[in-house]
Scaffold this active site. Sequence first.
Site, PDB file in Angstrom:
ATOM      1  N   HIS A  44       0.825  -1.205   0.000  1.00  0.00           N
ATOM      2  CA  HIS A  44       0.000   0.000   0.000  1.00  0.00           C
ATOM      3  C   HIS A  44       0.869   1.269   0.000  1.00  0.00           C
ATOM      4  CE1 HIS A  44      -3.992   1.660   0.667  1.00  0.00           C
ATOM      5  NE2 HIS A  44      -3.618   2.298   1.756  1.00  0.00           N
ATOM      6  N   TYR A  98       2.485  10.200   6.428  1.00  0.00           N
ATOM      7  CA  TYR A  98       1.771   8.931   6.559  1.00  0.00           C
ATOM      8  C   TYR A  98       2.637   8.035   7.431  1.00  0.00           C
ATOM      9  CZ  TYR A  98      -0.484   4.549   4.946  1.00  0.00           C
ATOM     10  OH  TYR A  98      -1.125   3.334   4.850  1.00  0.00           O
TER      11      TYR A  98
END
Length: 120
Positions: free
Chosen positions: A33, A46
């Site tokens: 991902h 992130y």
Amino acid sequence: MTAPRQKLVKRISLLTRKEGMSKEEFLKHWNDHLPISHAVPGLRRYTLCHIVSEPQRKDVPVVWDVGQVDGIAETWFDDQAATDRAFTSPEGLAWLAHGSTFIGRQKTFVVEEEFVIELK
């Protein structure tokens, strides 16, 4: 005197793997991902938080059960409008679609951080 800290929109998401998926499979998909996240417009930061233990205080009872949590994702955006643009962009939609292939349940909190002690 230090410059005022910019307040970003921070999202904390508790993630659970899809039913029937092993923890190892979940982690592999989560790592797959990562490259997709780099294309999401406006995503400033992130962070993947891998759970290594779940200590409990003896003096504070656990009064709810969130169930199994396999990981915690933290994302930062400049503001809510940037968040909305990110999640409706083609890149953001592809990121979300990929997440749905391995995330079974998700609980997200939008939070405002208040730094009390900060690393120097």
